[in-house]
Design a protein around this motif. Structure first.
Motif, PDB file in Angstrom:
ATOM      1  N   ASP A   1       0.791  -1.183  -0.082  1.00 20.05           N
ATOM      2  CA  ASP A   1       0.167   0.106  -0.088  1.00 20.05           C
ATOM      3  C   ASP A   1       0.765   1.167  -0.120  1.00 20.05           C
ATOM      4  O   ASP A   1       2.141   1.203   0.417  1.00 20.05           O
TER       5      ASP A   1
ATOM      6  N   ASP B   1      15.774  -4.413   8.245  1.00 26.11           N
ATOM      7  CA  ASP B   1      14.671  -4.755   8.755  1.00 26.11           C
ATOM      8  C   ASP B   1      13.915  -3.909   9.891  1.00 26.11           C
ATOM      9  O   ASP B   1      12.719  -3.730  10.126  1.00 26.11           O
TER      10      ASP B   1
ATOM     11  N   TYR C   1       5.653 -15.905   1.144  1.00 27.40           N
ATOM     12  CA  TYR C   1       5.294 -15.088   2.072  1.00 27.40           C
ATOM     13  C   TYR C   1       3.650 -15.577   2.364  1.00 27.40           C
ATOM     14  O   TYR C   1       2.888 -14.985   1.512  1.00 27.40           O
TER      15      TYR C   1
ATOM     16  N   SER D   1       6.953 -15.970   6.458  1.00 31.06           N
ATOM     17  CA  SER D   1       7.740 -16.407   5.339  1.00 31.06           C
ATOM     18  C   SER D   1       8.249 -17.790   5.472  1.00 31.06           C
ATOM     19  O   SER D   1       8.868 -17.886   6.662  1.00 31.06           O
TER      20      SER D   1
HETATM   21  C1  B12 Z   1       6.454  -4.974  13.457  1.00 31.54           C
HETATM   22  C2  B12 Z   1       6.862  -6.300  13.412  1.00 31.54           C
HETATM   23  C3  B12 Z   1       6.285  -7.222  14.717  1.00 31.54           C
HETATM   24  C4  B12 Z   1       5.483  -6.828  15.386  1.00 31.54           C
HETATM   25  C5  B12 Z   1       3.956  -6.909  14.503  1.00 31.54           C
HETATM   26  C6  B12 Z   1       3.829  -8.093  13.639  1.00 31.54           C
HETATM   27  C7  B12 Z   1       3.331  -7.905  12.151  1.00 31.54           C
HETATM   28  N1  B12 Z   1       3.670  -8.691  11.442  1.00 31.54           N
HETATM   29  O1  B12 Z   1       2.785  -6.614  11.959  1.00 31.54           O
HETATM   30  C8  B12 Z   1       5.472  -7.904  16.486  1.00 31.54           C
HETATM   31  C9  B12 Z   1       6.236  -7.230  17.632  1.00 31.54           C
HETATM   32  C10 B12 Z   1       4.096  -8.414  16.999  1.00 31.54           C
HETATM   33  C11 B12 Z   1       6.337  -8.853  15.910  1.00 31.54           C
HETATM   34  C12 B12 Z   1       6.258 -10.205  16.666  1.00 31.54           C
HETATM   35  C13 B12 Z   1       7.171 -11.068  16.041  1.00 31.54           C
HETATM   36  N2  B12 Z   1       8.039 -10.863  14.790  1.00 31.54           N
HETATM   37 CO1  B12 Z   1       8.359  -9.482  13.685  1.00 31.54          CO
HETATM   38  N3  B12 Z   1       8.320  -7.912  12.639  1.00 31.54           N
HETATM   39  C14 B12 Z   1       7.661  -6.671  12.492  1.00 31.54           C
HETATM   40  C15 B12 Z   1       8.355  -6.151  11.314  1.00 31.54           C
HETATM   41  C16 B12 Z   1       9.496  -5.124  11.975  1.00 31.54           C
HETATM   42  C17 B12 Z   1       7.358  -5.155  10.612  1.00 31.54           C
HETATM   43  C18 B12 Z   1       6.267  -5.896  10.255  1.00 31.54           C
HETATM   44  C19 B12 Z   1       5.007  -4.786   9.788  1.00 31.54           C
HETATM   45  O2  B12 Z   1       4.888  -4.165  10.391  1.00 31.54           O
HETATM   46  N4  B12 Z   1       4.608  -5.112   8.722  1.00 31.54           N
HETATM   47  C20 B12 Z   1       3.380  -4.202   8.249  1.00 31.54           C
HETATM   48  C21 B12 Z   1       2.314  -5.027   7.497  1.00 31.54           C
HETATM   49  C22 B12 Z   1       1.231  -4.039   7.301  1.00 31.54           C
HETATM   50  O3  B12 Z   1       2.665  -5.666   6.580  1.00 31.54           O
HETATM   51  P1  B12 Z   1       1.968  -6.906   6.023  1.00 31.54           P
HETATM   52  O4  B12 Z   1       0.950  -7.659   7.099  1.00 31.54           O
HETATM   53  O5  B12 Z   1       2.865  -7.881   5.338  1.00 31.54           O
HETATM   54  O6  B12 Z   1       1.110  -6.343   4.913  1.00 31.54           O
HETATM   55  C23 B12 Z   1       1.790  -6.147   3.506  1.00 31.54           C
HETATM   56  C24 B12 Z   1       1.616  -7.190   2.501  1.00 31.54           C
HETATM   57  O7  B12 Z   1       0.448  -7.867   2.640  1.00 31.54           O
HETATM   58  C25 B12 Z   1       1.721  -6.442   1.173  1.00 31.54           C
HETATM   59  N5  B12 Z   1       0.849  -7.121   0.248  1.00 31.54           N
HETATM   60  C26 B12 Z   1      -0.068  -6.750  -0.233  1.00 31.54           C
HETATM   61  N6  B12 Z   1      -0.668  -7.571  -1.245  1.00 31.54           N
HETATM   62  C27 B12 Z   1       0.444  -8.555  -1.213  1.00 31.54           C
HETATM   63  C28 B12 Z   1       0.257  -9.599  -2.377  1.00 31.54           C
HETATM   64  C29 B12 Z   1       1.666 -10.498  -2.324  1.00 31.54           C
HETATM   65  C30 B12 Z   1       1.645 -11.631  -3.330  1.00 31.54           C
HETATM   66  C31 B12 Z   1       2.644 -10.134  -1.274  1.00 31.54           C
HETATM   67  C32 B12 Z   1       3.834 -11.039  -1.313  1.00 31.54           C
HETATM   68  C33 B12 Z   1       2.422  -8.978  -0.586  1.00 31.54           C
HETATM   69  C34 B12 Z   1       1.346  -8.267  -0.352  1.00 31.54           C
HETATM   70  O8  B12 Z   1       1.309  -5.070   1.287  1.00 31.54           O
HETATM   71  C35 B12 Z   1       0.858  -4.968   2.835  1.00 31.54           C
HETATM   72  C36 B12 Z   1       1.508  -3.602   3.057  1.00 31.54           C
HETATM   73  O9  B12 Z   1       0.791  -2.761   2.490  1.00 31.54           O
HETATM   74  C37 B12 Z   1       9.105  -7.058  10.531  1.00 31.54           C
HETATM   75  C38 B12 Z   1      10.397  -6.767   9.686  1.00 31.54           C
HETATM   76  C39 B12 Z   1      10.001  -5.954   8.562  1.00 31.54           C
HETATM   77  N7  B12 Z   1      10.669  -4.681   8.515  1.00 31.54           N
HETATM   78  O10 B12 Z   1       9.340  -6.290   7.570  1.00 31.54           O
HETATM   79  C40 B12 Z   1       9.385  -8.119  11.566  1.00 31.54           C
HETATM   80  C41 B12 Z   1       9.082  -9.595  11.339  1.00 31.54           C
HETATM   81  C42 B12 Z   1       7.637  -9.944  10.428  1.00 31.54           C
HETATM   82  N8  B12 Z   1       9.093 -10.383  12.327  1.00 31.54           N
HETATM   83  C43 B12 Z   1       9.571 -11.573  12.394  1.00 31.54           C
HETATM   84  C44 B12 Z   1       9.535 -12.255  13.633  1.00 31.54           C
HETATM   85  C45 B12 Z   1      10.321 -13.786  13.415  1.00 31.54           C
HETATM   86  C46 B12 Z   1       8.602 -12.076  14.659  1.00 31.54           C
HETATM   87  C47 B12 Z   1       8.511 -12.871  16.039  1.00 31.54           C
HETATM   88  C48 B12 Z   1       8.498 -14.509  15.761  1.00 31.54           C
HETATM   89  C49 B12 Z   1       9.453 -12.754  16.937  1.00 31.54           C
HETATM   90  C50 B12 Z   1      10.884 -12.856  16.554  1.00 31.54           C
HETATM   91  N9  B12 Z   1      11.554 -11.637  16.063  1.00 31.54           N
HETATM   92  O11 B12 Z   1      11.524 -13.812  16.692  1.00 31.54           O
HETATM   93  C51 B12 Z   1       7.218 -12.528  16.682  1.00 31.54           C
HETATM   94  C52 B12 Z   1       6.208 -13.402  16.117  1.00 31.54           C
HETATM   95  C53 B12 Z   1       4.746 -12.562  15.737  1.00 31.54           C
HETATM   96  C54 B12 Z   1       3.893 -12.882  16.847  1.00 31.54           C
HETATM   97  N10 B12 Z   1       3.338 -14.017  16.726  1.00 31.54           N
HETATM   98  O12 B12 Z   1       3.522 -11.932  17.530  1.00 31.54           O
HETATM   99  C55 B12 Z   1      10.150 -11.835  11.114  1.00 31.54           C
HETATM  100  C56 B12 Z   1       9.282 -12.839  10.429  1.00 31.54           C
HETATM  101  C57 B12 Z   1      10.228 -13.846   9.522  1.00 31.54           C
HETATM  102  C58 B12 Z   1       9.401 -14.497   8.733  1.00 31.54           C
HETATM  103  N11 B12 Z   1       9.860 -15.891   8.465  1.00 31.54           N
HETATM  104  O13 B12 Z   1       8.377 -14.133   8.148  1.00 31.54           O
HETATM  105  C59 B12 Z   1      10.469 -10.573  10.826  1.00 31.54           C
HETATM  106  C60 B12 Z   1      10.164 -10.349   8.917  1.00 31.54           C
HETATM  107  C61 B12 Z   1      11.791  -9.950  10.978  1.00 31.54           C
HETATM  108  C62 B12 Z   1      12.930 -10.598  10.411  1.00 31.54           C
HETATM  109  N12 B12 Z   1      13.906  -9.614  10.065  1.00 31.54           N
HETATM  110  O14 B12 Z   1      12.648 -11.495   9.668  1.00 31.54           O
HETATM  111  N13 B12 Z   1       6.927  -8.453  14.789  1.00 31.54           N
END
Ligand code: B12
Length: 304
Positions: free
Chosen positions: A92, A161, A186, A207
């Protein structure tokens, strides 16, 4: 099974030349940037970059990827190229990256090997006492810096990240980047059809890497601002969890039981985190420096 070799643009694109040439061309560049942002003359802009900016230092995106892989592979990282446009088509508006669609970006993943190959040597060599961030983040930043140093004439934007923009939103959504780069599928709630959860329930996506399952991290992206790669061909990430029930299981584990590590084993993996590495990641951020000191003591010096 993993990672079909990517196809890159065989031809050109880019790279700044000497500072003198750049400063002479800056006024022209400004004009072209204005034209570009108007949405017109895009091809002219690219041609301009191609012809003038590559005269004394020609390099193409295939070479760039190879150089970066040479730097990062041995340190336990993986590099996956993608076009910024592929990413922007998914996200978005608040997450859009402001670069032309064909701009070359590299997604960087840390594999289970990064801990031994990069992190432990890093903490033994460097002063990690500090202030700023988690030692792993510092280690990744150090490797991003190494990449930048290898391209003194190219402007590279490194986004980690953990970085937030001025609105406190993540600067880069690494899971989406990983998907469009073909590195790791993802899995989002939308991939479970029909939906399984209550309307009000928030389900975060996760992912899955074809070799390492959940035993990896998506560390950030390197954007080669003036490098375009129109012929880069997109590859789909392997859909390693095609069935609905296992997708539900994966998302349940990630959202409700992430502390037990079980989401990471949703598929058979070739390598995973060692016990020590798991212990490190399970340590609270505030206590990690003490852990680092223990590792330093146990290694007993600075490795080669
Ligand atoms: C904020 C954050 C958190 C927050 C909120 C979680 C969240 N996902 O929002 C909190 C603190 C809760 C959290 C927790 C954890 N997190 Co975290 N977190 C993040 C962070 C920094 C940002 C995520 C975010 O805010 N996303 C914003 C939302 C809006 O994004 P979205 O839902 O993906 O929506 C987008 C997509 O859907 C996309 N989209 C739309 N249409 C389509 C179509 C297609 C085909 C695709 C591909 C995409 C797409 O557009 C949307 C945005 O406009 C990321 C790192 C990063 N910079 O990405 C790590 C990350 C997601 N976290 C991660 C992990 C591992 C965790 C934890 C397990 C703790 C840990 N570090 O060990 C826990 C588990 C989650 C839980 N059960 O609570 C990993 C996940 C790895 C993986 N294998 O996926 C990440 C990627 C960090 C990393 N460096 O690897 N996390």
């Amino acid at each position: 099974m993993f990672s079909p070799k990517k196809i890159f643009c065989p031809d050109f694109h880019t790279v700044s030349g000497s500072n003198i040439i750049i400063s002479l061309l800056l006024p022209c560049k400004f004009l072209f940037v204005v034209l570009r942002s108007s949405g017109l003359f895009y091809n002219r802009y690219v041609n301009y970059e191609c012809v003038t900016m590559t005269t004394d230092n020609h390099i193409n995106s295939k070479t760039i990827v190879e150089v970066v892989e040479n730097i990062l592979d041995g340190a336990g990282f993986e590099v996956h190229p993608f076009k910024v446009g592929w990413y922007n088509e998914c996200v978005d508006e608040p997450f859009i990256l402001s670069h032309v669609a064909d701009t070359l970006a590299l997604l960087v993943i840390s594999t289970p090997h990064m801990y031994d190959k990069a992190f432990k040597p890093f903490i033994c060599r460097q002063q990690c006492e500090g202030d700023i961030r988690d030692p792993i983040d510092q280690c990744v930043a150090h490797h991003f810096k190494l990449v930048k140093e290898n391209f003194p004439d190219i402007e590279i934007e490194a986004i980690h990240d953990f970085e937030l923009n001025h609105k406190r939103r993540p600067k880069i959504l690494v899971q989406t980047a990983g998907h469009v780069a073909g590195a790791a599928y993802y899995y989002r709630r939308k991939d479970v059809i029909p939906d399984h959860w209550g309307e009000k329930q928030k389900i975060f996506g996760v992912s899955v890497h074809p070799k390492y399952g959940g035993w990896f991290a998506l560390r950030g992206v390197l954007i080669f601002k003036a490098v375009t790669c129109p012929e880069l061909v997109q590859i789909s990430p392997p859909d390693v969890i095609p069935d609905r029930d296992t997708r539900i299981e994966l998302l349940e584990r990630f959202n409700k039981h992430w502390q037990d590590w079980s989401f990471r084993d949703i598929i058979p993996v070739t390598d995973k985190y060692s016990e020590e590495q798991k212990q490190y990641f399970a340590t609270k951020p505030g206590e990690r420096l003490a852990f680092v000191q223990t590792i330093r003591n146990s290694v007993g010096g600075v490795p080669d």
